[in-house]
Design a protein around this motif. Structure first.
Motif, short mmCIF file in Angstrom:
data_model
loop_
_atom_site.label_atom_id
_atom_site.label_comp_id
_atom_site.label_asym_id
_atom_site.label_seq_id
_atom_site.Cartn_x
_atom_site.Cartn_y
_atom_site.Cartn_z
N SER A 41 0.88 -1.21 -0.18
CA SER A 41 -0.01 0.01 0.08
C SER A 41 0.93 1.24 -0.15
O SER A 41 2.01 1.23 0.25
N ASP A 415 -3.59 0.35 10.04
CA ASP A 415 -3.54 0.59 8.71
C ASP A 415 -4.71 0.91 7.95
O ASP A 415 -4.68 1.27 6.92
N ARG A 416 -5.98 1.00 8.70
CA ARG A 416 -7.19 1.45 8.17
C ARG A 416 -7.48 2.73 8.65
O ARG A 416 -6.99 3.19 9.72
#
Ligand code: ASP
Ligand code: MG
Length: 417
Positions: A41, A415-416
């Motif tokens: 990502s 991460d979100r």
């Protein structure tokens, strides 16, 4: 020799040090005798930062240009990670989505993958490289760059694993697996060793933000063996597969909650055919997703409807309902906002009516009334007032025997979003 897809989220590669740590992990996995394909990502909050930047230029940019902009975040990650591997004498090659053969439908900002031609990736790994693929992006038949929706790198990883017929897809993140509930709320939440695709899908859809729901759907459909684990520790993580073992006597695997719920009630609806159809068609035409729907019995020729929508959609939903008042002829429309939906999930609850009863009983004993209920084969959800939701989750966690003796490790920034 196994082929493994390793996916690293934004916080796992958020700084140069973390990038180097990831590079070392990748090489270690390769040296165990595996072929490695990596999906990565954008670093840290890059995607959010790019969105903020675009707003300073144009408050309503075209979706095509947004995709062009946002995909640069992943392009930075793949090239730097490849350099990081080079700096420790590994051999790596980076690929954008289109270079990796990822085709999508022609929809900007939330495209679905339509096909993957994995030839270049196979060539790269067959020549001893680690292949590093940009997550979250693809290209249309016409050659336009698309993105897969926020959090879409998980989907890239699983779809690539399916196309490559990989032996395993590892999702590396900043928590050490899937938990029985949010460890920030229940300190004695347990890390699950295994969970089934269906259970994971429910938890992901209910907002357990560790895995993107679409990625779980792909994994189930293509039977991709998935592991969720931490990029910061060596813990084994949580295995997501078809027939996750049921621990003895455990019927509830996890408890999820969703605070972005509003309830809309339409009171005094004259009993005529087509009333429900009218309301919900109008909502659907306005692009509003409805979750739980309840209709009361008919009394003196009229009934009450109530339904839940996402908090963000609630004002729009009220407007839609008001716009059809004269057609429906209802008496009044109300909206309630301070609500939460709490759900218990477990494949073992099929044909076990006592499971729902225990949930209702646990909440009732706290003197809290349940406003709405919905059930599926593997889930029971209750909508209640928000104020004591943490306590409710803790009580349910205990009631279903999910507490561990030790406190859960609570990870860093997620991460979100
Ligand atoms: N970078 C994208 C996002 O932040 C995709 C991802 O992280 O999976 O949504
Ligand atoms: Mg991200």
């Amino acid at each position: 020799m196994a082929l493994i897809v390793m996916k690293f989220g934004g916080s796992s590669v958020g700084t140069p040090e973390r990038m180097m740590n990831v590079a070392r992990r990748i090489i270690a996995r390769q040296q165990e005798g595996n072929q490695i394909v990596v999906v990565v990502s954008a670093m840290g909050d890059t995607t959010d930062d790019l969105i903020d930047l675009s707003k300073k230029i144009n408050s309503n940019p075209s979706a095509r240009e947004m995709d062009m902009l946002l995909t640069t975040g992943e392009q930075v990650s793949v090239s730097l990670l490849s350099m990081a591997i080079g700096s420790i004498n590994g051999q790596a090659k980076s690929f954008t989505g289109w270079q990796a053969g990822i085709k999508t439908e022609a929809v900007h900002s939330k495209a679905r993958i339509s096909s993957i031609d994995p030839q270049r990736i196979f060539n790269a790994v067959d020549n001893g490289n680690v292949a590093i693929v940009a997550g979250f992006q693809g290209v249309t038949e016409e050659g336009d760059i698309t993105t897969l929706g926020r959090g879409g790198s998980d989907t890239t990883a699983v779809a690539l694993a399916a196309a490559l017929k990989a032996d395993l897809c590892e999702i590396y993140t900043d928590v050490d697996g899937i938990y029985s509930t949010d460890p920030r709320i229940v300190r004695v939440a347990r890390k699950l060793n295994e969970i089934s695709y269906d259970e994971m899908l429910e938890l992901a859809n209910l907002g357990a933000a560790v895995l993107h729901p679409r990625a779980v759907e792909y994994a189930k459909h293509y039977h991709v063996k998935l592991v969720v684990r931490s990029s910061f520790t060596q813990q084994p993580g949580t295995l997501v597969e078809e027939d996750a073992d049921m621990e003895q006597g455990v019927v509830v695997r996890g408890i999820a909650y969703d605070k972005s719920v509003a309830r809309i009630s339409i009171l005094g609806v004259p009993d005529r055919a087509g009333q429900l159809a009218n309301v919900f068609t109008s909502l659907a035409n306005a692009g509003i997703d409805v979750d739980i729907i309840v209709q009361s019995g008919v009394l003196h020729g009229s009934a009450d409807f109530s339904f839940t929508v996402g908090l963000d959609d609630s004002d729009k939903a009220v407007e839609v309902v008001q716009s059809i008042q004269s057609q429906i002829g209802y008496r009044e429309c109300e909206v309630e906002k301070n609500l939460v939906k709490i759900s218990i999930v477990g494949a073992g609850m099929v044909s076990n009516p006592g499971v729902a009863a225990k949930m209702f009983d646990t909440i009732a004993k706290m003197g809290i009334s349940i406003k709405m209920v919905s059930t599926s084969e593997i889930k029971v959800s209750c909508v209640v007032e928000l104020d004591r939701f943490k306590e409710i989750i803790a009580e349910l966690h205990t009631a279903y025997g999910l507490d561990t003796a030790t406190e859960a490790f609570v990870g860093g920034p997620s991460d979100r979003r």
